[in-house]
Design an enzyme around this catalytic site. Sequence first.
Site, short mmCIF file in Angstrom:
data_model
loop_
_atom_site.label_atom_id
_atom_site.label_comp_id
_atom_site.label_asym_id
_atom_site.label_seq_id
_atom_site.Cartn_x
_atom_site.Cartn_y
_atom_site.Cartn_z
N GLU A 133 -5.70 -8.04 -0.69
CA GLU A 133 -6.48 -7.67 0.49
C GLU A 133 -7.91 -7.33 0.07
O GLU A 133 -8.13 -6.52 -0.82
CB GLU A 133 -5.89 -6.47 1.23
CG GLU A 133 -4.63 -6.76 2.02
CD GLU A 133 -4.21 -5.60 2.92
OE1 GLU A 133 -5.10 -4.81 3.30
OE2 GLU A 133 -3.02 -5.49 3.23
N GLU A 173 0.77 -1.25 0.00
CA GLU A 173 0.00 0.00 0.00
C GLU A 173 0.80 1.30 0.00
O GLU A 173 0.67 2.12 0.92
CB GLU A 173 -0.98 0.00 1.18
CG GLU A 173 -2.07 -1.05 1.04
CD GLU A 173 -3.17 -0.94 2.10
OE1 GLU A 173 -3.02 -0.14 3.05
OE2 GLU A 173 -4.16 -1.67 1.98
#
Length: 389
Positions: free
Chosen positions: A288, A179
């Site tokens: 995710e 991320e």
Amino acid sequence: MRFSNTSAAVCAALLPRAAATIYYAGVAQSSGEFGVWSATATKGTGLPGRFGVDYQFISTSGVDIMTDQHKVNLHRVAFLLERMCPPSYGLGAKFNETHFDYFKQAVDYITKTKGAYAILDPHNYMRYNDPSSQPFSGSVIGNTLDPTAATTTQFGAFWGELAARFRTNEKVIFGLMNEPHDMPSSLLVANLQAAIDAIRKEGAKNLIIAPGNSWTGGHSWTEGGAEASSNWIHKLADPEENLAIDIHEYLDEDFSGGHAACTQDPATNLAGVTAWLKEHKLKAFVTEFGGSNTTACTTILNGILDYMAQNEEYIGWTAWAAGPFWGPNSPCCTDSKQWGSLEPGSKAANGGPSLYDTVWVPVIQKKVPAELQWSGIASVNGGKLEKKA
């Protein structure tokens, strides 16, 4: 995850496929990044930390249940750069060998003992030197305006060393970074390319998965004007042509994974990134995603899993999250309620069923394909499909 409060052979596989196929499916193992959060943002908190007390990579019994009973063939294993490369060393090719050995034991258990695949996940948001208030603390890697920041060259050196240590294990997948956010996309591409170059220079042919900017969100892939991931990430070059894209996609109102209510339609929100993948002939993993135990979340979780199965651009997924250190706390989708995690055997704070019991078993596990790839190098083109023995 972004919390609202802090957070056969490759050549054989090149044969054309008639239909969309998921080759890799499983769960994210989150606990290896634990033990460093500080309510007062105190730099250095929890470093290096006590293995088995402050943090741990996997529970072998949990991996056993997921792999043997639920037939998953993929685990994403989180770790911190600051433990692998302590700040006193600096980011690069010098490792804390004790910490690395713990990590290697976990990866070897997944890949060699259980025969599954493992994604290596530096859970650092493209930052280094201070994980005390992740996902926002620490210096952005490669930021030349920050004299305390690790350099792009150092990031490449780190990945070259890690790749050299795992290049003989064809079941290891290199996830370059968790991320990245709030940084120039040109810098992100420079860092990622440095890592790819270093990995291939070491002779490692392993599958690499690369994230985008803006938390690598699928819904935002084409957003952000000139900085949009869709304008940059296809520029990455891999001489082995074994590079996939790493996407995250939560289903709540703000895509953070912090809320119990599922309100976002995955087919709508992933349409842009799917079209981009198709345009550039790229494949992707959603490493995710998650939802709570509500009726709406059951519907939408089925929706995202079906969407990936029906679109050939998606070849794998890992649900967020299992891990040995969550206890009654929840990694996802609960408005801070303590409903436990996807870890087998976990319980909610009141002793009741956890998200493993209410989300993984009745919803996500039912979408694990009966046939997955269990042998050969992980590849963007997949491999031989077979049932888990």
